[in-house]
Motif scaffolding. Sequence first.
Motif, PDB file in Angstrom:
ATOM      1  N   ARG A  21       1.523  -0.980  -0.214  1.00  0.00           N
ATOM      2  CA  ARG A  21       0.520   0.304  -0.010  1.00  0.00           C
ATOM      3  C   ARG A  21       0.253   1.117  -0.145  1.00  0.00           C
ATOM      4  O   ARG A  21       1.772   1.240   0.675  1.00  0.00           O
ATOM      5  CB  ARG A  21      -1.289  -0.003   1.179  1.00  0.00           C
ATOM      6  CG  ARG A  21      -1.803   0.389   1.209  1.00  0.00           C
ATOM      7  CD  ARG A  21      -2.840   0.740   2.406  1.00  0.00           C
ATOM      8  NE  ARG A  21      -3.915   1.767   2.784  1.00  0.00           N
ATOM      9  CZ  ARG A  21      -4.366   2.640   3.634  1.00  0.00           C
ATOM     10  NH1 ARG A  21      -4.114   1.542   4.802  1.00  0.00           N
ATOM     11  NH2 ARG A  21      -5.151   3.025   3.719  1.00  0.00           N
ATOM     12  N   THR A  74      -1.409   6.896  -0.475  1.00  0.00           N
ATOM     13  CA  THR A  74      -3.056   7.590  -0.325  1.00  0.00           C
ATOM     14  C   THR A  74      -2.821   8.901   0.049  1.00  0.00           C
ATOM     15  O   THR A  74      -3.827   9.686   0.050  1.00  0.00           O
ATOM     16  CB  THR A  74      -3.123   7.267   1.514  1.00  0.00           C
ATOM     17  OG1 THR A  74      -1.619   7.982   2.188  1.00  0.00           O
ATOM     18  CG2 THR A  74      -2.778   5.898   2.107  1.00  0.00           C
ATOM     19  N   HIS A 119       2.040   6.890   9.576  1.00  0.00           N
ATOM     20  CA  HIS A 119       0.694   6.504   9.175  1.00  0.00           C
ATOM     21  C   HIS A 119       1.044   5.000   8.266  1.00  0.00           C
ATOM     22  O   HIS A 119       2.270   4.546   7.817  1.00  0.00           O
ATOM     23  CB  HIS A 119      -0.272   7.260   8.404  1.00  0.00           C
ATOM     24  CG  HIS A 119      -1.377   6.382   7.637  1.00  0.00           C
ATOM     25  ND1 HIS A 119      -2.246   5.065   7.020  1.00  0.00           N
ATOM     26  CD2 HIS A 119      -2.723   6.144   8.374  1.00  0.00           C
ATOM     27  CE1 HIS A 119      -2.953   4.882   6.731  1.00  0.00           C
ATOM     28  NE2 HIS A 119      -3.661   5.351   7.792  1.00  0.00           N
ATOM     29  N   ARG A 156     -10.895   8.976  14.541  1.00  0.00           N
ATOM     30  CA  ARG A 156     -10.527   9.921  13.935  1.00  0.00           C
ATOM     31  C   ARG A 156     -11.812  11.514  14.696  1.00  0.00           C
ATOM     32  O   ARG A 156     -13.098  11.651  14.642  1.00  0.00           O
ATOM     33  CB  ARG A 156      -9.796   9.431  13.197  1.00  0.00           C
ATOM     34  CG  ARG A 156      -8.870   9.138  12.623  1.00  0.00           C
ATOM     35  CD  ARG A 156      -8.930   9.229  11.489  1.00  0.00           C
ATOM     36  NE  ARG A 156      -7.840   7.061  10.974  1.00  0.00           N
ATOM     37  CZ  ARG A 156      -7.292   7.252  10.316  1.00  0.00           C
ATOM     38  NH1 ARG A 156      -8.306   6.829   8.949  1.00  0.00           N
ATOM     39  NH2 ARG A 156      -6.592   5.800  10.311  1.00  0.00           N
ATOM     40  N   TYR A 216      -8.254  12.650   5.259  1.00  0.00           N
ATOM     41  CA  TYR A 216      -8.371  12.222   6.784  1.00  0.00           C
ATOM     42  C   TYR A 216      -8.110  13.568   7.872  1.00  0.00           C
ATOM     43  O   TYR A 216      -8.505  13.302   9.309  1.00  0.00           O
ATOM     44  CB  TYR A 216      -6.494  11.865   6.488  1.00  0.00           C
ATOM     45  CG  TYR A 216      -6.135  11.076   7.572  1.00  0.00           C
ATOM     46  CD1 TYR A 216      -6.029   9.647   8.231  1.00  0.00           C
ATOM     47  CD2 TYR A 216      -4.210  12.085   8.151  1.00  0.00           C
ATOM     48  CE1 TYR A 216      -4.966   9.278   9.524  1.00  0.00           C
ATOM     49  CE2 TYR A 216      -4.298  11.883   9.385  1.00  0.00           C
ATOM     50  CZ  TYR A 216      -4.433  10.072   9.672  1.00  0.00           C
ATOM     51  OH  TYR A 216      -3.183   9.736  10.666  1.00  0.00           O
ATOM     52  N   MET A 229       2.668   7.840   2.897  1.00  0.00           N
ATOM     53  CA  MET A 229       1.963   9.863   2.916  1.00  0.00           C
ATOM     54  C   MET A 229       2.994  10.597   2.219  1.00  0.00           C
ATOM     55  O   MET A 229       3.544  11.079   2.995  1.00  0.00           O
ATOM     56  CB  MET A 229       1.650   9.880   4.787  1.00  0.00           C
ATOM     57  CG  MET A 229       0.615   9.415   5.421  1.00  0.00           C
ATOM     58  SD  MET A 229      -1.460   9.645   4.476  1.00  0.00           S
ATOM     59  CE  MET A 229      -1.882  10.428   6.293  1.00  0.00           C
ATOM     60  N   GLY A 282     -11.395   4.700  10.326  1.00  0.00           N
ATOM     61  CA  GLY A 282     -11.338   6.083   9.953  1.00  0.00           C
ATOM     62  C   GLY A 282     -12.143   6.311   8.260  1.00  0.00           C
ATOM     63  O   GLY A 282     -12.471   5.043   7.604  1.00  0.00           O
ATOM     64  N   ALA A 322      -5.195  13.691   1.909  1.00  0.00           N
ATOM     65  CA  ALA A 322      -4.890  12.658   2.478  1.00  0.00           C
ATOM     66  C   ALA A 322      -6.013  11.133   2.638  1.00  0.00           C
ATOM     67  O   ALA A 322      -7.544  11.858   3.128  1.00  0.00           O
ATOM     68  CB  ALA A 322      -4.091  11.676   3.541  1.00  0.00           C
ATOM     69  N   THR A 323      -6.029  10.618   1.747  1.00  0.00           N
ATOM     70  CA  THR A 323      -7.741   9.663   1.717  1.00  0.00           C
ATOM     71  C   THR A 323      -7.266   7.873   1.031  1.00  0.00           C
ATOM     72  O   THR A 323      -6.510   7.354   0.723  1.00  0.00           O
ATOM     73  CB  THR A 323      -8.617  10.416   0.418  1.00  0.00           C
ATOM     74  OG1 THR A 323      -9.378   9.372  -0.007  1.00  0.00           O
ATOM     75  CG2 THR A 323      -7.478  10.057  -1.260  1.00  0.00           C
ATOM     76  N   HIS A 324      -8.519   7.553   1.350  1.00  0.00           N
ATOM     77  CA  HIS A 324      -8.243   6.233   1.026  1.00  0.00           C
ATOM     78  C   HIS A 324      -8.467   6.168  -0.435  1.00  0.00           C
ATOM     79  O   HIS A 324      -9.853   5.714  -0.893  1.00  0.00           O
ATOM     80  CB  HIS A 324      -9.104   5.510   1.603  1.00  0.00           C
ATOM     81  CG  HIS A 324      -9.818   5.460   3.563  1.00  0.00           C
ATOM     82  ND1 HIS A 324     -10.338   6.339   4.137  1.00  0.00           N
ATOM     83  CD2 HIS A 324      -8.596   4.549   3.351  1.00  0.00           C
ATOM     84  CE1 HIS A 324      -9.722   6.663   5.267  1.00  0.00           C
ATOM     85  NE2 HIS A 324      -9.366   4.876   4.806  1.00  0.00           N
TER      86      HIS A 324
HETATM   87  C1  LIG Z   1      -4.653   8.616   5.416  1.00  0.00           C
HETATM   88  C2  LIG Z   1      -5.901   7.904   4.509  1.00  0.00           C
HETATM   89  C3  LIG Z   1      -6.011   6.288   4.342  1.00  0.00           C
HETATM   90  C4  LIG Z   1      -6.130   6.286   5.832  1.00  0.00           C
HETATM   91  O1  LIG Z   1      -6.627   6.751   6.771  1.00  0.00           O
HETATM   92  O2  LIG Z   1      -6.485   4.591   6.281  1.00  0.00           O
HETATM   93  P1  LIG Z   1      -6.580   3.651   7.224  1.00  0.00           P
HETATM   94  O3  LIG Z   1      -8.128   4.057   7.592  1.00  0.00           O
HETATM   95  O4  LIG Z   1      -6.510   2.130   6.866  1.00  0.00           O
HETATM   96  O5  LIG Z   1      -5.855   3.894   8.526  1.00  0.00           O
END
Ligand SMILES: CCCC(=O)OP(=O)(O)O
Length: 356
Positions: A78, A134, A108, A216, A207, A81, A190, A156-158
Motif C-alpha cells: 500500500r 494515500t 501513518h 478519528r 483524513y 503519505m 477512518g 490524504a484519503t482511501h
Molecule cells: C490516510 C488516509 C488513509 C487512511 O486513513 O487509511 P486507514 O483508514 O487504513 O488508516
Amino acid sequence: MEIKDILVINPGSTTTKIAVYTNQNKDVLFEETIVHDENKILSFPNVASQREYRREMILQMLQEDGYDLSNLSAVVGRGGMVYDLAGGGYKVNKKLCDKLASSTIPQHASSLGGILAYMIAEPLNLPAYIYDSTMGCDLLDVVKLTGIAGAEKYGATHLLNSRAQAIKYAASVGRDYRDMQLIVCHMGGGITANAWRDGKVIDTAAYDDGPMAPERSGGVPLLLFKKLCFDGRHTEKDMEDLISGKGGLYSYLGTKDCLEVEKRIESGDEYAKLVYEAMALQVAKSVAGLSCVLKGKVDVIILTGGIARSKMLTDMIAEYCGHIGKIEVMAGEGEMEALAGGALRMLQGEEIAKEY
Ligand SMILES: CCCC(=O)OP(=O)(O)O
Ligand SMILES: Nc1ncnc2c1ncn2[C@@H]1O[C@H](COP(=O)(O)OP(=O)(O)O)[C@@H](O)[C@H]1O
C-alpha cells in the motif's frame, strides 16, 4: 517473461494483511491478517522503525504457510503519505523508500507498504511497487487553497479502495468510471470521501479535514483545536492521537466498534444515538461539499468500507444527503485485489510504473 505470483502487503495501525495472488491474479493462494501486539507497536518511536519487526512477521507467516518465495514475480505494498506522489503505480526505488521512512511525512502505517515491499523484493532481485498511495490524488488547484498561504491541502484519503469501488460500480452499470462523476465515501476506522471526474480524484474530504470516524476526530473548529494545543494539558502526541487513534466515536463513547455503538443505541442509549447521528451527518455534509466541485452533477454516491455494512448508519446518511444523488452501498473493501491488479498491469507493461 512468465508472470508468476504477486505478494501483496497492506499494513494497518495494528495489523499487516498479506496475500499471494497467482495465476495472473485469478486466484488468491492465501490471505492472512497478522495481528500485532498493540504494546509492541507502541514501543516503536515512529512508523518506519517498525519495518524490521513487521518484515520478520511477514516472512515467518509465509514460511508457516509453506510458501516458496522463488515463485514470486513482484511484491506490492500500500502506498503511503508522501506529498508529491501521483495516483496509480510506482516502482519503489531507494529514494522513494527513504522518503516513505522519513519523519518529515505524516506518520501513518500505509507508508510501511512500500518499505516492506522493497525490503522483501530487493534481496530476491524482484520489482517492488506501490499503488494508489494515500496522497495520490489529482486535486484541482482551486481545491488546494486552504486560506493560509503556503499551507496547501494534500488530501490524504482511501484512494486505493475508492478507485476499486468506482471501477466495480461503473462496470456493474456497463460504464467506464472515467466517464462518470462519482463521490466515493470509504468508512472504516477512518472515514474519507472523494469526488471523481475523468478517472481522477479532484477533491477530498480527507483524513484531517473530513468527517469524524470511529477513531478519528475529522475536521474540528480551529479555535477549539488551537485551545487544546496550547492549554498546557495536551502534548503534540496527545493531539496526534485525537486526530487519529483516540478521536471520533472513541473520544465520545470509549469504543471504536460501530456494532457496539449500535447495541447501545438499540438498548435505548440516547447519547450513543446522538454521537452516531453526528458522525452520519458529518459524512453527509462531506458528500454535499464534494457535490459542489462536481457542480451538482453526481452520477452516484458510493458508501463503502466496513461500516457500510451497517444499515442503521447508511440509512442515516441517506436521509441527510439522498437528495444529492443515487446512493449505492458497496460494503467492505477491495484493497488487496486492487494492489495485486495494479502490480499485474505494471508487470505486463499495460501500465507504466512511475519512478520517484
Ligand atoms: C490516510 C488516509 C488513509 C487512511 O486513513 O487509511 P486507514 O483508514 O487504513 O488508516
Ligand atoms: N455489520 C456491521 N455493522 C456496523 N458496523 C460494522 C459492521 N461490520 C463492521 N463494522 C464496523 O466497521 C469498522 C471497521 O471497518 P473496517 O473497514 O474493517 O476498518 P479498517 O480497515 O479501517 O480497520 C468498525 O467500527 C466495525 O465495528
